[in-house]
Structure formats: C-alpha cells, structure tokens
Design a protein around this motif. Structure first.
Motif, short mmCIF file in Angstrom:
data_model
loop_
_atom_site.label_atom_id
_atom_site.label_comp_id
_atom_site.label_asym_id
_atom_site.label_seq_id
_atom_site.Cartn_x
_atom_site.Cartn_y
_atom_site.Cartn_z
N ALA A 1 18.92 1.97 59.57
CA ALA A 1 18.95 0.93 60.60
C ALA A 1 19.26 1.61 61.94
N TRP A 2 18.70 1.06 63.01
CA TRP A 2 18.84 1.67 64.33
C TRP A 2 19.51 0.71 65.31
N PHE A 3 20.37 1.28 66.15
CA PHE A 3 20.84 0.58 67.33
C PHE A 3 19.99 1.06 68.50
N VAL A 4 19.31 0.12 69.17
CA VAL A 4 18.40 0.49 70.25
C VAL A 4 18.74 -0.35 71.49
N THR A 5 18.88 0.31 72.61
CA THR A 5 19.14 -0.42 73.86
C THR A 5 17.86 -1.12 74.32
N PRO A 6 17.99 -2.19 75.11
CA PRO A 6 16.81 -2.98 75.50
C PRO A 6 15.92 -2.28 76.52
N ASP A 7 14.85 -2.95 76.88
CA ASP A 7 13.86 -2.45 77.82
C ASP A 7 14.52 -2.10 79.15
N ASP A 8 14.30 -0.85 79.62
CA ASP A 8 14.88 -0.45 80.90
C ASP A 8 13.87 -0.47 82.04
N GLY A 9 12.64 -0.95 81.73
CA GLY A 9 11.63 -1.06 82.77
C GLY A 9 11.05 0.26 83.22
N ALA A 10 11.45 1.35 82.57
CA ALA A 10 10.95 2.67 82.96
C ALA A 10 10.24 3.37 81.82
N GLY A 11 10.21 2.74 80.64
CA GLY A 11 9.53 3.37 79.51
C GLY A 11 10.28 3.26 78.20
N TRP A 12 11.54 2.93 78.27
CA TRP A 12 12.33 2.75 77.06
C TRP A 12 12.34 1.26 76.66
N PRO A 13 12.25 0.90 75.40
CA PRO A 13 12.27 1.77 74.20
C PRO A 13 10.89 2.18 73.71
N GLY A 14 9.88 1.98 74.55
CA GLY A 14 8.53 2.36 74.13
C GLY A 14 8.43 3.81 73.70
N VAL A 15 9.11 4.72 74.43
CA VAL A 15 9.02 6.14 74.06
C VAL A 15 9.66 6.38 72.69
N PHE A 16 10.68 5.58 72.35
CA PHE A 16 11.31 5.72 71.03
C PHE A 16 10.33 5.31 69.93
N TYR A 17 9.70 4.16 70.10
CA TYR A 17 8.76 3.69 69.08
C TYR A 17 7.54 4.62 68.98
N ASP A 18 7.12 5.18 70.11
CA ASP A 18 6.01 6.15 70.07
C ASP A 18 6.40 7.39 69.27
N ALA A 19 7.63 7.85 69.45
CA ALA A 19 8.10 9.04 68.72
C ALA A 19 8.20 8.73 67.22
N CYS A 20 8.66 7.52 66.89
CA CYS A 20 8.73 7.13 65.48
C CYS A 20 7.32 7.09 64.87
N ALA A 21 6.37 6.52 65.62
CA ALA A 21 4.99 6.45 65.12
C ALA A 21 4.43 7.85 64.91
N ALA B 1 6.09 10.38 64.12
CA ALA B 1 6.77 10.95 62.94
C ALA B 1 6.34 10.24 61.66
N GLY B 2 5.48 9.23 61.80
CA GLY B 2 4.91 8.58 60.63
C GLY B 2 5.66 7.38 60.10
N PHE B 3 6.45 6.70 60.92
CA PHE B 3 7.14 5.52 60.41
C PHE B 3 7.39 4.51 61.53
N THR B 4 7.70 3.32 61.11
CA THR B 4 8.15 2.25 62.01
C THR B 4 9.56 1.86 61.56
N PRO B 5 10.54 1.83 62.47
CA PRO B 5 11.90 1.49 62.07
C PRO B 5 11.93 0.17 61.31
N VAL B 6 12.64 0.15 60.18
CA VAL B 6 12.71 -1.05 59.34
C VAL B 6 13.64 -2.08 59.96
N THR B 7 14.80 -1.63 60.37
CA THR B 7 15.81 -2.54 60.95
C THR B 7 16.22 -2.03 62.31
N VAL B 8 16.16 -2.90 63.30
CA VAL B 8 16.55 -2.53 64.66
C VAL B 8 17.56 -3.55 65.19
N HIS B 9 18.72 -3.06 65.62
CA HIS B 9 19.72 -3.90 66.27
C HIS B 9 19.65 -3.62 67.77
#
Length: 317
Positions: free
Chosen positions: A193-213, A215-223
């Motif tokens: 499970a991941w703790f992820v901060t909200p959209d910062d209007g500069a690219g986050w959390p899009g860059v996190f999800y891109d890195a996960c993709a 690496a071959g996965f989509t986070p199952v649980t996101v807080h």
C-alpha cells in the motif's frame, strides 16, 4: 527678575566650563557681564549657587540641584516642535514555499545576511499555485518544485533557477521484508500500500504512476495523504504502507529510508521570483541560503550520503 531660559543656559555653561571666565568666552559675553548675571540669578534663588575661588567655580549642593533641573528644562525646551524622525519601515519580502525541509534553514540564513529585511512566509503545497501567486504579485519569491522534462512554466514576469535536483527515496517500516536491502527495486513494492501526496500541479503524482507503469505494475492500494511528516512516519512504522520521500528525510523510530535502484524518480527544487520585486542582492542571498540549507540537510542524512558515494564512484569508474 523673571527667570528665563538664557539664565539657565548661563548656569549650565558655568557648571560645564568650571569658571565664569571660560563660560563667558563660550557664550560670547564678557566676564563682568556673566558675573553680573550670575549674581542676579543667585539673588533670585536666595543663596549662592557656585563656590568661586582662584581655581574656578563649582556648584554648591543646592546649585547642583538647580543646574540639573536647568538642564532638564533646556532639553525639554529644545525639543518643543521637534518631530522625531520616523523609523524607516523594514521591507517585507513575501515568500511562498512548497513542502521542502530546506525552508527553515533558508529563512534563518537570509535573516542573518540581510537583517534589515523582514520575511513573510506562506506555505503552499502546489507549485502551480505558487506560480499563480507570483504572477498575481501576491508573493515576491518562492521555493517550488518541478520534474525532469516538466520544467516549471510561467510568464516573462517570473523567472526561476534551480537549487538542487535530488533522487526520490522510499520510506519503509523497519520490519519490512526489504529492510536489509541497500537499494530497493520499485517493482518489488508492487503489492504494498502507498501513501501518495495529492496533485501538485507540476507533474506529481503523474511521474510516480509513470514510474510504476515502467516497472510493470499499478499500485493496488493508494492512500492520498498530505499532512505532518511525523504522522506519516508513524503510519509507515505501523505497517500501514510505504511512501516515496525526500532523500534528506530523517527517519523516525521504526522507519527506514532506502534509495530506489536506478533512481527512476527525481525532483528539482527551484527558486522562482519576480524581477520587479526582488533585487540582485536579495536574490543572491536567497539562492546561497537555500543551497547552504540543503547542504546541512545532506550532512544529516547518512542514507543519502551513502547513496551518493556509491553512485558517483560507479559513474566515475
């Protein structure tokens, strides 16, 4: 005789000069004229105010009291109609800052370098909102964040320069299965499970999800979490999830901080400012203070220093 300010000045002059003759010279009068004036003043008070002899003139005990009061009256008279010079107002620099641990060290250093400058700090999470505040003229300077290939965007009314570009690390519970690893593969955290901060209007959390993709996965649980770092670390320590963190984060009890293999995520902190509001002197003070503050954070982060030592030694080999 009515006592006048000029009489009080004669008394003070004699007390300061120590003799009637020297007092007369300072006042621009003849000695006989000052002597006559002193006698008239003493008759007004009813007793001698000075002991006069070959060595000069010294106030009697009563004369000393009269002279002290005369000085006070003269000072008050001289102050009549004089307005105090208004204190020069301190200039206030309005600074916005995103979630950055270098803020405190930056502000304290700027205050030391420019003691005549007052700082008003506004904590703003989203870098996009920081840009808006700069564009509107609501703030003068800011510490914001952007990401590789997603440089901070703004009009010509605003400028920016990089402070530091840092890799993103991950915080794990101290009992996590990967706690002994020197570095962690992002893909090995696919089931966490991941703790992820909200959209910062500069690219986050899009860059996190891109890195996960990648690496071959989509986070199952996101807080989604935006709050106090100690609260976040407490939840991580309790095993409720993992979180990407700044590499300078000092882990609390039962939390470990690890670099990611290949450093798939990077963040750049930038200093942004309005040239019409920030002088070159203030700009350099901000930039140098922020850099120095970051160096202090690195010095307190052994996990970041160890990663840098391994990374740069391998790169330079």
């Amino acid at each position: 005789m009515e006592l006048e300010l000029r009489h009080l000045r004669v008394l003070c002059a004699i007390a300061d000069a120590g003799s009637v003759g020297r007092a007369a010279a300072q006042l621009g009068y003849s000695q006989p004229a000052v002597s006559t004036q002193l006698r008239r003043i003493e008759r007004h008070f009813g007793e001698p105010l000075f002991d006069r002899g070959t060595s000069g003139a010294r106030p009697t005990s009563y004369g000393a009291e009269v002279v002290a009061q005369a000085r006070d009256v003269l000072a008050r008279a001289d102050a009549i109609g004089h307005r105090p010079t208004p204190a020069r107002p301190r200039r206030t620099l309005r600074v916005a800052a995103t979630n950055s641990p270098m803020l405190s060290g930056t502000v304290s250093r700027v205050r030391t370098r420019l003691p005549g400058l007052s700082l008003a700090v506004n904590s703003v999470y989203a870098s996009s909102r920081i840009v808006e505040l700069l564009e509107e003229g609501a703030v003068d300077a800011a510490i914001a964040a952007d990401y590789p290939g997603m440089e901070l965007r703004h009009s010509d009314a605003v400028r920016h320069r990089g402070i530091v570009t840092e890799p993103t690390f991950v915080a794990l519970p101290a009992r996590h299965r990967l706690r002994q690893s020197a570095q962690v593969q992002l893909a090995d955290l696919a089931e966490d499970a991941w703790f992820v901060t909200p959209d910062d209007g500069a690219g986050w959390p899009g860059v996190f999800y891109d890195a996960c993709a990648a690496a071959g996965f989509t986070p199952v649980t996101v807080h989604e979490f935006l709050g106090d770092q100690s609260q976040l670390q407490s939840m991580i320590a309790d095993g409720l999830g993992v979180s990407l963190v700044q590499p300078t984060l000092r882990p609390g009890p039962h939390v470990v901080v690890k670099p990611l293999v290949g450093s798939p995520l990077w963040c750049r902190y930038v200093l942004a400012w309005r040239p019409d509001s920030v002088t070159d002197e203030v700009l350099e003070a901000l930039a140098q203070s922020a850099t120095a503050a970051y160096r202090d954070l690195v010095a307190q982060a052994p996990h970041l220093r160890a990663w840098a030592s391994r990374t740069w030694s391998v790169t330079g080999a």
